[in-house]
Design an enzyme around this catalytic site. Sequence first.
Site, mmCIF file in Angstrom:
data_model
loop_
_atom_site.group_PDB
_atom_site.id
_atom_site.type_symbol
_atom_site.label_atom_id
_atom_site.label_comp_id
_atom_site.label_asym_id
_atom_site.label_seq_id
_atom_site.Cartn_x
_atom_site.Cartn_y
_atom_site.Cartn_z
ATOM 1 C CB SER A 115 57.480 26.394 -13.647
ATOM 2 O OG SER A 115 57.580 26.423 -12.343
ATOM 3 N NE ARG A 175 54.761 23.140 -3.396
ATOM 4 C CZ ARG A 175 55.916 22.676 -2.792
ATOM 5 N NH1 ARG A 175 55.806 21.435 -2.271
ATOM 6 N NH2 ARG A 175 56.217 22.237 -4.963
ATOM 7 C CG ASP A 203 59.766 24.329 -12.830
ATOM 8 O OD1 ASP A 203 60.485 24.099 -14.381
ATOM 9 O OD2 ASP A 203 59.467 23.208 -12.495
HETATM 10 C C1 G6P Z 1 58.838 21.112 -8.638
HETATM 11 C C2 G6P Z 1 58.551 22.624 -8.193
HETATM 12 C C3 G6P Z 1 57.129 22.924 -9.339
HETATM 13 C C4 G6P Z 1 57.137 22.551 -10.854
HETATM 14 C C5 G6P Z 1 57.432 20.885 -10.119
HETATM 15 C C6 G6P Z 1 57.048 20.193 -11.650
HETATM 16 O O1 G6P Z 1 59.638 20.975 -7.324
HETATM 17 O O2 G6P Z 1 58.099 22.902 -6.811
HETATM 18 O O3 G6P Z 1 57.339 24.722 -9.011
HETATM 19 O O4 G6P Z 1 56.849 23.047 -11.717
HETATM 20 O O5 G6P Z 1 58.361 20.181 -9.280
HETATM 21 O O6 G6P Z 1 56.169 19.091 -10.612
HETATM 22 P P1 G6P Z 1 55.089 18.902 -10.717
HETATM 23 O O7 G6P Z 1 54.752 17.040 -10.727
HETATM 24 O O8 G6P Z 1 53.844 19.459 -9.606
HETATM 25 O O9 G6P Z 1 54.315 19.417 -12.432
HETATM 26 C C1 BGC Z 2 57.280 25.299 -19.169
HETATM 27 C C2 BGC Z 2 59.165 25.359 -18.665
HETATM 28 C C3 BGC Z 2 59.116 24.590 -17.110
HETATM 29 C C4 BGC Z 2 58.505 23.234 -17.332
HETATM 30 C C5 BGC Z 2 58.430 22.567 -16.284
HETATM 31 C C6 BGC Z 2 56.943 24.516 -19.240
HETATM 32 O O1 BGC Z 2 55.606 23.554 -19.694
HETATM 33 O O2 BGC Z 2 57.626 25.785 -20.346
HETATM 34 O O3 BGC Z 2 59.422 26.944 -18.152
HETATM 35 O O4 BGC Z 2 60.167 24.584 -16.339
HETATM 36 O O5 BGC Z 2 56.994 23.054 -17.416
HETATM 37 O O6 BGC Z 2 57.591 22.976 -14.891
#
Ligand code: G6P
Ligand code: BGC
Length: 923
Positions: A609, A549, A663
């Site tokens: 992240s 995003r 994140d």
């Molecule tokens: C968030 C973020 C993302 C993050 C995510 C994890 O709030 O804005 O960058 O990595 O949540 O959730 P997802 O299920 O999308 O991996």
């Molecule tokens: C990453 C982290 C991240 C997490 C959640 C992991 O795979 O190593 O840095 O915070 O995923 O998105």
Amino acid sequence: MDSIGSSGLRQGEEALSCSEEGLPGPSDSSELVQECLQQFKVTRAQLQQIQASLLGSMEQALRGQPSPAPAVRMLPTYVGSTPHGTEQGDFVVLELGATGASLRVLWVTLTGIEGHRVEPRSQKFVIPQEVMLGAGQQLFDFAAHCLSEFLDAQPVNKQGLQLGFSFSFPCHQTGLDRSTLISWTKGFRCSGVEGQDVVQLLRDAIRRQGAYSIDVVAVVNDTVGTMMGCEPGVRPCEVGLVVDTGTNACYMEEARHVAVLDEDRGRVCVSVEWGSFSDDGALGPVLTTFDHTLDHESLNPGAQRFEKMIGGLYLGELVRLVLAHLARCGVLFGGCTSPALLSQGSILLEHVAEMEDPSTGAARVHAILQDLGLSPGASDVELVQHVCAAVCTRAAQLCAAALAAVLSCLQHSREQQTLQVAVATGGRVCERHPRFCSVLQGTVMLLAPECDVSFIPSVDGGGRGVAMVTAVAARLAAHRRLLEQTLAPFRLNHDQLAAVQAQMRKAMAKGLRGEASSLRMLPTFVRATPDGSERGDFLALDLGGTNFRVLLVRVTTGVQITSEIYSIPETVAQGSGQQLFDHIVDCIVDFQQKQGLSGQSLPLGFTFSFPCRQLGLDQGILLNWTKGFKASDCEGQDVVSLLREAITRRQAVELNVVAIVNDTVGTMMSCGYEDPRCEIGLIVGTGTNACYMEELRNVAGVPGDSGRMCINMEWGAFGDDGSLAMLSTRFDASVDQASINPGKQRFEKMISGMYLGEIVRHILLHLTSLGVLFRGQQIQRLQTRDIFKTKFLSEIESDSLALRQVRAILEDLGLPLTSDDALMVLEVCQAVSQRAAQLCGAGVAAVVEKIRENRGLEELAVSVGVDGTLYKLHPHFSSLVAATVRELAPRCVVTFLQSEDGSGKGAALVTAVACRLAQLTRV
Ligand code: G6P
Ligand code: BGC
Ligand code: BGC
């Protein structure tokens, strides 16, 4: 011995008692007899009315319409298909309730399609009257005793015995081996059994008896045994009819028509329990004074009114009442009765059958009557034969009307113009009274002309059918055991979870000290959560979750966000680093254009992240990719520099990258803006991780001893040193091996959305190879990696879904399955997601306890900001995490706050704080 109350025949020892009034003349006599027998005549219209009324009740009961109370029960059994004939093995069958006061034990050997038929061995035991009317426990102890007596005499291997229980009373079944007695019928009235699971009562009795270890695998109604034992013929045998002591039928109904089942595919055998049918409108005109007297004097007045006109237990009694009446009127036996004739239960079904049979000679009828203490004259014998025929003919006609109703119901549900069907018939009345059968068949043809019915007498009195059901039930039970064995390693107990928590604490301490540890405990250079004084417009990038995003974040007295989602194609995520960062800059440019921000150089916060070693707020060296990213030439590089270089390559834009934020940190900051107690950030989405505010004095490698700093734990890598080995299953190993980073992120691979579906898929493959799922057939679609997404796991476990919806979801994935399969898949998903939530909870418990100890508090109240699709979408994940934390960290009061705006907002807030501090230093 069948009897309603007292004894059977007595040998004419009692005195006759004769009518004192004058005897009627011959013409009066015949009139009186005619009048009496006339009552037993049922017209075709009346039969049609009974058929229609019964059909109405059946359909009403199927629809689950409770009022007015349906006159028949329509009880679903757990038998879903008629036998294939492939069933094999030795089974013990115990029959209770079909044939009056006797109990039968059988040893049935099923030999499959090819094998020769083996005749069953069986033994009959008479149940004493006091047992039939005594305490339930006594009855079941008696049954267990008969079982061992029978088995003692069998020259067979008695290890691992599997038993099918034929229990022929109305029961609510809730499984193949769970069945609650609704009410006794047919002369049984044992206390403490109604409302109880009869399988459990039998199991308890067998255990008390202690002689054999017998597994009670299935319970069936006699009608079901009759239908299931039917030899497979040209047409399917989908109806079972029993006329023995009592009467009833079962048939295969479309599951979608059975409201209580909530199942839309396949068929299920339904036991009609037509014995209880009593519709005043339809039955009323047919009921005679004798029926009323019989009902009144029975053990269950008012109940089973239809059965009392058909069942073998009652036919003799009806004849007796008529004969006694005619004797009292002086029409029979010279106006004399005998004590036996006046005693309930003295005329049995076999006597009626014999006397009714035109081929039985007068001498034999005479002898039977004499045994009753009567002195019949020549004309009496003929009259008695008429009475027997009238009672039996009516029974057969009524039974035919009921069967015609079942056939109509079957025809309606199959939506067929003409129905070709085989009816398996069982029970002594059907088996031994040819006239009953011929009247029955003739009347069915008359009442259901559109049905082409063939009647097939049951084999072994239904024992074989019970064995068939038992074989299927045994197979299902074996499957369940295999499923349980497979899932057992996923079910973690308190000690195992406490051990995970303790190990996590150890790894945290080591990581903080800079010693080798699977937890990197990375300083983030974020020293404080926002204080509300931050202001300005910021750009934010959010890379690493489900969505990439770009955001515009306006911080005034509140926060306003405008954002756009861009895709990162897999070729880009796993291509070259330059390609990835060029793509990111392209997306920013596009966003700026759309928002009218071109040319402005707003401060930018970058949520990235992945694990980064930060050297400052705007410097982060990517340690390694995770979660399916693998762009080349990035690991070991400063991600902010890579972004800046891409900006330079794009020339046209100017961007001011101020901060790089994980994140977890973004989420903590974002929630911290609302709740100052939020000092932990947790992500459970594609990946998983946590961060929290640690005392600076505990953090090696960052100068300064006072204050706090947010530490990015990178807990996804927990266990990469082998410390989780004892929890890791063969399925975890397979998922790890097939991933693009084998041996890495072992904790994450047990918890996060990117991997749970894969674990499930590997378990399903294993269960298929064991023959437990999909009938053991390998399904191509199941070989496809990543077919189960997080969203899917969350959907399938939703409480509001009926099993058939679960099945529909699985079928959409291309997996053809039965309801049993769907239930197993659901249980697999539940076991996998439950373990994930518990492990995550153990991690959070370690963190909150660390904070509490850091601060030397007896009790800590703290909030956790949480984000991630798995945590947010899964119906039970969040409550399981919270429950585990409560269990493992009882001195911490932990509040979980779901981040609503994603971590982009947090990145903007970190940027805002940095800008505020920069301004301060400039001033
Ligand atoms: C968030 C973020 C993302 C993050 C995510 C994890 O709030 O804005 O960058 O990595 O949540 O959730 P997802 O299920 O999308 O991996
Ligand atoms: C990453 C982290 C991240 C997490 C959640 C992991 O795979 O190593 O840095 O915070 O995923 O998105
Ligand atoms: C019972 C049925 C049974 C029938 C025939 C009735 O009294 O309620 O469950 O199938 O008798 O034995």
